[in-house]
Design an enzyme around this catalytic site. Sequence first.
Site, PDB file in Angstrom:
ATOM      1  N   SER A  47      11.307  72.782-150.094  1.00  0.00           N
ATOM      2  CA  SER A  47      12.061  74.029-150.240  1.00  0.00           C
ATOM      3  C   SER A  47      13.254  74.120-149.298  1.00  0.00           C
ATOM      4  O   SER A  47      14.086  75.028-149.448  1.00  0.00           O
ATOM      5  CB  SER A  47      11.134  75.218-150.016  1.00  0.00           C
ATOM      6  OG  SER A  47      10.172  75.298-151.047  1.00  0.00           O
TER       7      SER A  47
ATOM      8  N   GLU B 261      14.655  39.587 -99.210  1.00  0.00           N
ATOM      9  CA  GLU B 261      15.441  38.587 -99.918  1.00  0.00           C
ATOM     10  C   GLU B 261      16.618  38.042 -99.110  1.00  0.00           C
ATOM     11  O   GLU B 261      16.981  36.884 -99.251  1.00  0.00           O
ATOM     12  CB  GLU B 261      15.966  39.167-101.236  1.00  0.00           C
ATOM     13  CG  GLU B 261      14.894  39.458-102.275  1.00  0.00           C
ATOM     14  CD  GLU B 261      14.282  38.191-102.860  1.00  0.00           C
ATOM     15  OE1 GLU B 261      14.922  37.130-102.761  1.00  0.00           O
ATOM     16  OE2 GLU B 261      13.168  38.274-103.405  1.00  0.00           O
TER      17      GLU B 261
END
Length: 646
Positions: free
Chosen positions: A339, A71
Amino acid sequence: MRKITLWLVMVLSVVLSVGFTWKLPELNVPQMSIIYDINGREVKGIYQQNRISVGLNQVSPYLIDAFIAVEDKNFYRHHGIDLGGVLRALLVDLRELRVVEGGSTITQQTAKNLFLTQERTLTRKIKELYYTFLLEKQYTKDEILEMYLNTIYFGNGAYGVEAAARTYFAKSASDLTLAESALLAGIPARPSYFNPFTNPEAAKSRQSVVLERMVEEGKISEEEAKRALRQPLQYRRARFIKGDAPYFADMVIDYLVKKYGARMVYQGGLKIYTGLDLDMQEAAQEAYDDTMKDKDKDLQAALVAVDARSGYIKAMIGGRDFAQSQFNRAINAYRQPGSAFKPFLYSLAIEEGYTAASTFTCDWVEFPQPDGTVYRPTDYGDQPYHYRDFTLKEAIMVSDNVVSVKLNNSVGPKRFAEWAKKFGFSGNIRPVLSLALGTSEVTPLEMASALTAFANGGVRAEPVAIIKVLDRNGQVLEEHHPRQSRLVSPENAYIITDMLEGVLEPGGTASHLKSLVGRPAAGKTGTTQEYRDAWFVGYTPQLSCAVWVGYDTQTRTVDLPGGRIAGPIWANFIRKASEKLPVEYFPVPDDIININICMDTGLVATESCPRVMKAAFVKGTEPNEMCYVHQSWWDLIPNTAIDFGP
């Protein structure tokens, strides 16, 4: 063409003079907000895009070299503008009367990503040059490179190298190989075309170009490039990896956006310090994966753990895959706890004068209802009634339903509903007999928070996600301290804890988990009707944790009880999350006494009692009669010598 060239030179001269002679204003770079864990480690950078911020030291050196080579090979030598490249690109653009060629440096691309749109116009290009000079003036090259690597687009919704590494290779950017780095570095030039999922041949071709550039720039040898080209690549998506906390971060972001607005949260550079512990989060994910990896892909689970003393949320998993479903079941899924809700009933019973040795009979029983119906509680299994007496401690250990409903009937459902609400449950806690069996809906976070009252000597710690929020200048916007309130006495809390420790002992519904935990702990299983929801909740003196397993659609059943599917997740989490914590025992209040009682009668055990267990009592409430039920007539004869003579 000569006029165009002269005009171009004039434009560049103006821009260059702005960059090097004029006094430039301070550049207000949008800053991501960051979420930190309890130890100051970064949990997540906050973006509107799929982006995960990382520092240069968290990126593979191969990837850094690949980007610079392909780049902007002169990145560390220019001042933001590669003049030759810009001139060539602009001449082409002017000749075509549109922008057709880039030539941008890494700094220029960063300026575009941070401040500008993607429109391809000459005006935008001039703005880009202006911002480029500002960046170069106020930031170092490494800082600019880091911004670039965290903002560049890779296709498939991934912004930045970390999101890209996870999107294409299911790993972190720090772990990328040379071959993987070269392929990723080639994608941003044309993200849709070089997408390895849809066009693997083009992606490989671009990878070859990147490797050639790296060789030309002396970053790698030709032999290394050849080996990288031959390396087979496996493309796999994994937006989130071990140690991430996407559901927790999303919860925090949602709160912040509602309070401060999206712009402040996504671009204001907030620093958000939380009570999350990334080590515990990783332990939660490992425990979760160990149990859930081979289960039906539609089966969901949620886990939330809080510090039993401060209430800080230490770990949170809101579902199986955040990328597939952002619904946070840890805080938003109201489900029946079964429970697992019984500890709150037993706490009220202790408050009302019952003890661990109080007995109830499990047998066939009917309760006429106001609407004319009859409620008949039963237990699970082939024998819905045991037809024998249970002490309260054994009843909760084996999770006997009939005893719990009878107990609720004795203390009063309305009284029980009021008692339960003070533990922090926000839903509709209905005052009915079946509330003893957890028929009102709660969330995992509510359950984990409620249990801190028992883990912490009767003092509940409200859940706290955010400790402190700072703005970009370090000013405190908000701060949250632990919020505690006493709900029950230390004696009540300890007696319930002693009962729930029994759940993990031989004879309890979760005895198989004791060896997994490896330290003092208390817990409770929970399974709803037809196995639609499976729970395990429990705590140590330091951590309280709730685990729920089930389907989002309540028409499907888990087909396993809570102790068998939610329990292992809970136990493995507690063990792994507690590795760095000292082993602590639940403190015993001064006026608590522990004695052995007969499990059949609730009386003080003798050597003849076949089933004996230790139970905790407030001094003065313990049974004072010995159990003679199991002794033979011979045992009752005084042990004295009889002289029969010579």
